[in-house]
Design an enzyme around this catalytic site. Structure first.
Site, short mmCIF file in Angstrom:
data_model
loop_
_atom_site.label_atom_id
_atom_site.label_comp_id
_atom_site.label_asym_id
_atom_site.label_seq_id
_atom_site.Cartn_x
_atom_site.Cartn_y
_atom_site.Cartn_z
N GLU A 164 9.65 17.35 14.24
CA GLU A 164 10.00 17.18 12.83
C GLU A 164 9.16 18.12 11.98
O GLU A 164 7.93 18.09 12.05
CB GLU A 164 9.75 15.73 12.41
CG GLU A 164 10.20 15.44 11.00
CD GLU A 164 9.90 14.02 10.55
OE1 GLU A 164 8.74 13.59 10.69
OE2 GLU A 164 10.81 13.35 10.07
N CYS B 55 13.55 11.81 5.84
CA CYS B 55 13.57 11.48 7.27
C CYS B 55 14.95 11.78 7.85
O CYS B 55 15.09 12.01 9.04
CB CYS B 55 13.21 10.02 7.47
SG CYS B 55 14.20 8.92 6.47
N LYS C 231 0.85 -1.19 0.00
CA LYS C 231 0.00 0.00 0.00
C LYS C 231 0.89 1.24 0.00
O LYS C 231 1.45 1.63 1.01
CB LYS C 231 -0.91 0.03 1.24
CG LYS C 231 -1.98 1.10 1.09
CD LYS C 231 -2.27 1.85 2.37
CE LYS C 231 -1.63 3.17 2.54
NZ LYS C 231 -1.80 4.22 1.56
N GLU D 117 9.86 2.43 10.71
CA GLU D 117 10.89 3.45 10.47
C GLU D 117 10.17 4.79 10.46
O GLU D 117 9.29 5.01 9.62
CB GLU D 117 11.62 3.20 9.15
CG GLU D 117 12.64 2.08 9.22
CD GLU D 117 13.72 2.26 10.27
OE1 GLU D 117 14.04 3.42 10.61
OE2 GLU D 117 14.22 1.25 10.78
P1 NAD Z 1 2.26 8.96 7.20
O1 NAD Z 1 2.51 8.33 8.52
O2 NAD Z 1 1.21 9.97 7.08
O3 NAD Z 1 1.89 7.81 6.13
C1 NAD Z 1 2.71 6.69 5.91
C2 NAD Z 1 1.86 5.58 5.30
O4 NAD Z 1 0.94 5.13 6.29
C3 NAD Z 1 1.03 6.02 4.10
O5 NAD Z 1 1.00 5.00 3.14
C4 NAD Z 1 -0.35 6.22 4.73
O6 NAD Z 1 -1.40 6.11 3.80
C5 NAD Z 1 -0.37 5.09 5.73
N1 NAD Z 1 -1.38 5.23 6.81
C6 NAD Z 1 -1.98 6.35 7.27
N2 NAD Z 1 -2.88 6.04 8.24
C7 NAD Z 1 -2.82 4.70 8.41
C8 NAD Z 1 -3.49 3.78 9.27
N3 NAD Z 1 -4.42 4.18 10.14
N4 NAD Z 1 -3.16 2.47 9.19
C9 NAD Z 1 -2.22 2.04 8.32
N5 NAD Z 1 -1.57 2.86 7.46
C10 NAD Z 1 -1.86 4.17 7.51
O7 NAD Z 1 3.68 9.50 6.70
P2 NAD Z 1 3.99 10.34 5.37
O8 NAD Z 1 3.48 11.72 5.55
O9 NAD Z 1 3.60 9.56 4.15
O10 NAD Z 1 5.60 10.34 5.40
C11 NAD Z 1 6.36 11.26 6.10
C12 NAD Z 1 6.93 10.65 7.37
O11 NAD Z 1 7.69 9.47 7.05
C13 NAD Z 1 7.89 11.55 8.10
O12 NAD Z 1 7.62 11.51 9.46
C14 NAD Z 1 9.26 10.93 7.80
O13 NAD Z 1 10.25 11.21 8.74
C15 NAD Z 1 8.92 9.49 7.76
N6 NAD Z 1 9.96 8.75 7.02
C16 NAD Z 1 10.80 7.93 7.72
C17 NAD Z 1 11.81 7.23 7.05
C18 NAD Z 1 12.74 6.29 7.77
O14 NAD Z 1 13.29 5.41 7.14
N7 NAD Z 1 12.94 6.45 9.07
C19 NAD Z 1 11.96 7.39 5.68
C20 NAD Z 1 11.09 8.25 5.00
C21 NAD Z 1 10.07 8.93 5.68
#
Ligand code: NAD
Length: 491
Positions: A389, A288, A179, A254
């Protein structure tokens, strides 16, 4: 600009492109020019997730028994196909996510390297042989797959992150329900095409588009999904962890970062400025591992600050597709709003805005989500802009009197993803590497660099103690089976 009718895309389940169960779609817009719609993507339902999980469970029965060399060959082929399509997929990534074309194509090529590494994994050792108490016992422990894995990914590395999850998932014999983030469905579609072209059997990879609250939630809760690998925000990640681990699934998270660079008093300041500029403003600060705090030792504070402001003001902001652009737009309207709110918070907290701080909306910026590269000085460690962040092109400068104080400030946040120091002094470098609370440590290079074949992940609230990429990925994507094989008595 010409207006064309946007293509309607489908899910990929059980080896076929299939219509979703409902009619709802979501337009996929270009954040550099929102007049361009890249496609219409399904807002799938729990029913679609169920179909995908059933297909993955069925495919697992045979995929887990395929030989390592067979899996290896498919992943090698996928790597070659992705390499051939690097320019095309890199451009799609730039149009969809907003990063520059150099970064877009670079990310695809990183995906190629990831696939090549994991193509090697199925033909490397997967276990250990032990001496048993009974000399007639052959005793070994081997790594076996988990079953169906839910792969939930963010939008900021829409090629690299799915690949560093899907490649090991498949390599070690699991099947996947993928997803992607709602903001980057096109790149997910293209990656799926690559695996299909490489000959991945039906059901091994299933793609379900849709929202996190419906599709992501259904994956997290599905009893046949044995494991979830998640990258995204802390709030969502912890929720997924709770829901999935409650029913006994294995979960890997992550999450975010608040990554510091320490500028020691002996640092090469030109190098320091380049490291901070690239770490803070490349990908519009939406990594990130992006640099968001610069902790500068007092003797070099004034010079460093002046040089950084000058460099930030020189950056060319614009559509990522233009070859001379250094920094593209934010990925979405929401993301831009969030960044502008943090800039206001920084001002109210008493930090000094040195440059940037505004949305860019005139001329070529009129249809995109642009914010100028932003530098704050006089940032105090407890301020929200130093603790939370932001995920945008905003960097704060903090002052420190000693290296110990700088490290204490660096460690004073709840995150621990990556960190860097700029110094010519090998003793300071070693001391920093030992004391800093971060999963990825750099000396004289930016916080955002990561090689595809080594462990990657954060400490503290940046991760769930597991690591991705390299051989470390095996820890999550497999479980151990120990076999005692006793010789039958001679006849
Ligand atoms: P997000 O948490 O909003 O979404 C991540 C994923 O989770 C998306 O596919 C989203 O649709 C899904 N999601 C949302 N609600 C959900 C639920 N209730 N159940 C299951 N899945 C759900 O994050 P984002 O805005 O897409 O990404 C940005 C974040 O990702 C930042 O905090 C960034 O630091 C982090 N990030 C971390 C790494 C790492 O490796 N540590 C790498 C890249 C990004």
């Amino acid at each position: 600009m010409t207006t064309t009718v946007a293509q309607q895309y489908k899910n990929y389940i059980g080896g076929e492109w299939v219509e979703p169960s409902g009619n709802e779609v979501r337009p996929d817009e270009n954040p550099a020019d929102t007049r361009e719609i890249l496609g219409l993507f399904p807002r799938s339902t729990a029913e679609d997730v169920n179909r995908a999980v059933e297909a993955a469970a069925e495919a697992f029965k045979t995929w887990r028994r395929t030989s390592g060399p067979q899996r290896s060959a498919i992943l090698h082929k996928a790597a070659n196909i992705l390499e051939q399509r690097a320019q095309e997929i890199g451009e799609a990534l730039t149009r969809e996510e907003g990063k520059t074309i150099g970064e877009g194509v670079g990310e695809v090529l990183r995906g190629v390297a990831i696939l090549r590494f994991f193509a090697g994994e199925p033909v490397r050792p997967i276990g250990e042989v032990f001496s048993a108490t009974n000399p007639e016992t052959f005793l070994w422990a081997e790594r076996v797959p988990l079953g169906v894995v839910g792969v939930i990914t963010p939008w900021n590395f829409p090629v690299a992150i799915p690949l560093w999850k899907l490649a090991p998932c498949i390599a070690y014999g699991n099947t996947a329900v993928f997803k992607p983030a709602e903001l980057t469905p096109l790149t997910a579609h293209l990656i799926t095409e690559v695996f299909i072209e490489a000959g991945l059997p039906a059901g091994v990879l299933n793609l379900v588009h849709g929202s996190g609250s419906v599709v992501g939630e259904a994956i997290a809760r599905h009893p046949k999904v044995n494991a979830i690998t998640f990258t995204g925000s802390g709030t969502v990640g912890r929720h997924v962890y709770q829901v999935a681990s409650e029913r006994g699934a294995k979960v890997q998270l992550e999450l975010g970062g608040k990554n510091p660079v320490i500028i020691a008093d002996d640092a090469d300041l030109d190098l320091a400025v380049e490291i901070v500029t690239s770490g803070a403003f490349r990908s519009t600060g939406q990594k990130c591992t992006a640099t968001s705090r610069v902790i500068v030792l007092e003797p070099v504070l004034k010079d460093f600050t002046a040089k950084l402001v000058e460099r930030a003001q020189s950056l060319r902001v614009g559509p990522g597709i233009r070859p001379d652009t250094y920094m593209g737009p934010l990925v979405s309207e929401d993301q831009r709003e969030k960044v502008l709110q943090y800039i206001e918070i920084g001002k109210q907290e008493g930090a000094k805005l040195l440059t940037g701080g505004t949305a860019l909306s005139e001329g070529e910026y009129a249809y995109g989500y642009y914010v100028a590269p932003t530098v704050f000085a006089d940032v105090e460690p407890q301020m929200r802009i130093a603790q939370e962040e932001i995920f945008g092109p905003v960097v704060g400068i903090l002052r420190a009197r000693t290296l110990d104080e700088a490290i204490a400030i660096a460690n004073s946040v709840r995150y621990g993803l990556s960190a860097s120091i700029v110094t010519r002094d090998i003793r300071k470098a070693f001391y920093f590497a030992r004391e800093i609370e971060a999963g990825v440590v750099h000396v004289n290079s930016e916080t955002a660099g990561a090689e595809p074949h080594v462990p990657f992940g954060g400490m503290k609230e940046s991760s769930s103690f597991s690591r991705e990429q390299g051989r470390a990925a095996m820890e999550f994507f497999t479980q151990v089976k120990t076999v005692y094989l006793d010789m039958p008595p001679a006849q």
